[in-house]
Design a protein around this motif. Structure first.
Motif, PDB file in Angstrom:
ATOM      1  N   SER A 329      -3.298  -8.451  -2.836  1.00 41.22           N
ATOM      2  CA  SER A 329      -4.092  -9.430  -2.766  1.00 41.22           C
ATOM      3  C   SER A 329      -4.847  -9.533  -1.173  1.00 41.22           C
ATOM      4  O   SER A 329      -5.902  -9.549  -0.967  1.00 41.22           O
ATOM      5  N   SER A 330      -3.859  -9.129  -0.282  1.00 43.63           N
ATOM      6  CA  SER A 330      -4.065  -9.232   1.135  1.00 43.63           C
ATOM      7  C   SER A 330      -4.906  -8.213   1.610  1.00 43.63           C
ATOM      8  O   SER A 330      -5.639  -8.127   2.747  1.00 43.63           O
ATOM      9  N   TYR A 331      -5.124  -6.950   0.676  1.00 42.93           N
ATOM     10  CA  TYR A 331      -5.827  -5.721   1.022  1.00 42.93           C
ATOM     11  C   TYR A 331      -7.418  -5.888   0.358  1.00 42.93           C
ATOM     12  O   TYR A 331      -8.402  -5.343   1.025  1.00 42.93           O
ATOM     13  N   ILE A 332      -7.307  -6.811  -0.566  1.00 46.32           N
ATOM     14  CA  ILE A 332      -8.607  -6.884  -1.142  1.00 46.32           C
ATOM     15  C   ILE A 332      -9.528  -7.449  -0.162  1.00 46.32           C
ATOM     16  O   ILE A 332      -9.268  -8.621   0.269  1.00 46.32           O
ATOM     17  N   ARG A 388       2.291   7.833   2.039  1.00 41.24           N
ATOM     18  CA  ARG A 388       0.914   8.138   2.069  1.00 41.24           C
ATOM     19  C   ARG A 388       0.245   6.951   2.063  1.00 41.24           C
ATOM     20  O   ARG A 388      -0.596   6.474   2.575  1.00 41.24           O
ATOM     21  N   VAL A 389       0.803   6.017   0.818  1.00 40.37           N
ATOM     22  CA  VAL A 389       0.037   4.827   0.713  1.00 40.37           C
ATOM     23  C   VAL A 389       0.116   3.907   1.818  1.00 40.37           C
ATOM     24  O   VAL A 389      -0.829   3.219   2.067  1.00 40.37           O
ATOM     25  N   LYS A 390       1.257   3.736   2.385  1.00 39.39           N
ATOM     26  CA  LYS A 390       1.556   2.814   3.487  1.00 39.39           C
ATOM     27  C   LYS A 390       0.565   3.246   4.554  1.00 39.39           C
ATOM     28  O   LYS A 390       0.000   2.420   5.069  1.00 39.39           O
ATOM     29  N   LYS A 391       0.536   4.569   4.753  1.00 39.04           N
ATOM     30  CA  LYS A 391      -0.496   4.960   6.038  1.00 39.04           C
ATOM     31  C   LYS A 391      -1.904   4.562   5.599  1.00 39.04           C
ATOM     32  O   LYS A 391      -2.423   4.237   6.368  1.00 39.04           O
ATOM     33  N   ALA A 392      -2.122   4.899   4.157  1.00 45.63           N
ATOM     34  CA  ALA A 392      -3.564   4.706   3.962  1.00 45.63           C
ATOM     35  C   ALA A 392      -4.035   3.306   4.004  1.00 45.63           C
ATOM     36  O   ALA A 392      -5.125   2.730   4.528  1.00 45.63           O
ATOM     37  N   LEU A 393      -2.998   2.515   3.792  1.00 41.12           N
ATOM     38  CA  LEU A 393      -3.275   0.952   3.817  1.00 41.12           C
ATOM     39  C   LEU A 393      -3.468   0.399   5.129  1.00 41.12           C
ATOM     40  O   LEU A 393      -4.365  -0.452   5.354  1.00 41.12           O
ATOM     41  N   ALA A 394      -2.706   0.916   6.294  1.00 42.72           N
ATOM     42  CA  ALA A 394      -2.705   0.609   7.404  1.00 42.72           C
ATOM     43  C   ALA A 394      -4.195   1.048   8.039  1.00 42.72           C
ATOM     44  O   ALA A 394      -4.531   0.335   8.989  1.00 42.72           O
ATOM     45  N   ALA A 395      -4.839   1.872   7.293  1.00 41.46           N
ATOM     46  CA  ALA A 395      -6.269   2.360   7.863  1.00 41.46           C
ATOM     47  C   ALA A 395      -7.331   1.411   7.380  1.00 41.46           C
ATOM     48  O   ALA A 395      -8.593   1.459   7.981  1.00 41.46           O
TER      49      ALA A 395
END
Ligand code: PMP
Ligand code: GLU
Length: 397
Positions: A329-332, A388-395
């Motif tokens: 939710s917090s990324y949407i 990879r998911v962690k890195k992509a979300l941070a971007a």
């Protein structure tokens, strides 16, 4: 004009298969994609099962089988139900099909049509709602979020029942959430259904053996619903046999007869060699099932540990199947290069394109803020994918 029927026009393609296809296409272009999208064991079919199939070829099992499947296979399934589940069935109550997917669809098409309502707890497996649409019936979605471990309560079920309710579809252990209903929770649902004797229960138990909570519990054990529950199961997940296409139902005789009638005009009996292989799966040694389950359990712990390190996601530790279903939710609503991530399907595409990790957005499962990752993959791939998911979300901004 190339115009498909109205029946087809309302149907959505399978998102699980679509994401897996996209991942294969990128792989074919030489991109190093880690595929955590499709839900299928990454093990080979056990040797003794393959041997039985080879023998079936040599013994000329090359003719049409009975529509419901060979009697020997149906008897093996009856014995399995007695031994593993303590449930009594006769071979006439078993119908084998080309995968549990066809089994579910046979049942829905056999019992429901326009004007009928089918209660589908969400998150749901993508195909249920499409099959209900195919039947011309109406989906009644009952939502259960991560706070209630994605499981509906007895009072939610009762509130959804109307005089048009034809059936309830239950899936435990669940795809996509991995949640497992306890005996007490199933008993509470059966308690509500006791008051509505015309409602049929379709109990999808395909993940029966991928259960880390202990003994598998079926709603069919409760007397109040016993004679109107259809158990759906098959060899795909327990015996790593997804490509063999062999599923089955254990059901009231009238539904079994209806499915035989439908299947007899539609696909006939399932593949003869697959049936002999499935018979070997049910009658042979079972240590392969326990070995696969314990590997999945270890990987579940691994992926949960890694996912828990990702900031601002909410992930529950599932008791079954081989999926995690974190809430993002917090990324949407965040953006990447000015492009907004509007829901979990966008997020899954973003993760595929930017992180080269294939998952399935929860939108297709009726959960727009969640994403499904299958951990039927090697430790190495799980570790790399979560990093990879962690890195992509941070971007995301
Ligand atoms: N039900 C659920 C919940 C599933 O995840 C699957 C997996 N495809 C099926 C049914 C169908 O299984 P099968 O491969 O036997 O068609
Ligand atoms: N059930 C699996 C999944 O959900 C296989 C694909 C499918 O049949 O939908 O990924």
């Amino acid at each position: 004009m190339n115009q498909v029927s109205e029946r087809l026009a309302v149907l959505s393609p399978s998102e699980t298969l679509a994401m897996s296809q996209k991942s294969s296409e990128l792989k074919a272009q030489g991109i190093d994609v880690i595929n955590l999208s499709v839900g299928e064991p990454d093990f080979f079919t056990p040797e003794h099962i393959k041997l039985a199939a080879k023998q079936a070829v040599d013994n000329n099992y090359s003719f049409y089988s009975p529509v419901a499947g060979y009697l020997s296979l149906r008897k093996a399934i009856v014995s399995k139900l007695k031994k593993e589940n303590g449930l009594e069935y006769s071979p006439d109550q078993i119908v084998c099909s080309s995968g549990a997917k066809q089994s579910v669809c046979n049942v829905i098409l056999s019992i429901a049509g326009p004007g009928d309502e089918i209660i589908v707890p969400a998150p749901y497996w993508v195909s249920y709602v499409e099959m209900v649409k195919l039947a011309g019936a109406t989906n009644i979605i009952v939502r259960a979020d991560i706070k209630q471990d994605f499981k509906i309560t007895a009072s939610q079920l009762e509130a959804a029942i109307t005089d048009k309710t034809k059936a309830l579809i239950l899936c435990s252990p669940s795809n996509p959430t991995g949640s497992v209903y306890t005996k007490a929770e199933l008993g509470a649902l059966a308690g509500v259904l006791a008051k509505y004797p015309d409602i049929i229960i379709i109990s999808d138990e395909i993940y029966e053996h991928i259960n880390y909570a202990g003994k598998h519990e079926s709603i069919a054990q409760f007397e109040s619903v016993r004679d109107r529950t259809v158990i759906v199961n098959g060899v795909s997940k327990a015996y790593a046999m997804t490509g063999w296409r062999l599923g089955w139902i254990a059901s009231p005789e009238w539904i079994a007869e209806a499915c035989v009638k439908l299947q007899g005009q539609y696909t006939s009996g399932p593949g003869s060699i697959s049936q002999k292989a499935a018979e070997a799966a049910y009658t042979g040694r079972q240590d392969c099932v326990a070995a696969m389950r314990s590997t999945f359990e270890r990987r579940r712990d691994l992926i949960i540990d890694l996912a828990s390190e990702i900031p601002d996601i909410n992930v529950s530790k599932p008791d079954g199947a081989f999926y995690i279903f974190p809430d993002f939710s917090s990324y949407i609503g965040k953006t990447f290069n000015g492009k907004p991530v509007l829901h979990s399907a966008d997020l899954a595409i973003y993760l595929l394109e930017e992180a080269h990790v294939a998952s399935v957005g929860g939108l297709a499962f009726g959960a727009p803020s969640c994403v499904r990752f299958s951990y039927a993959a090697s430790d190495e791939n799980i570790i790399e994918a979560m990093s990879r998911v962690k890195k992509a979300l941070a971007a995301l901004k």
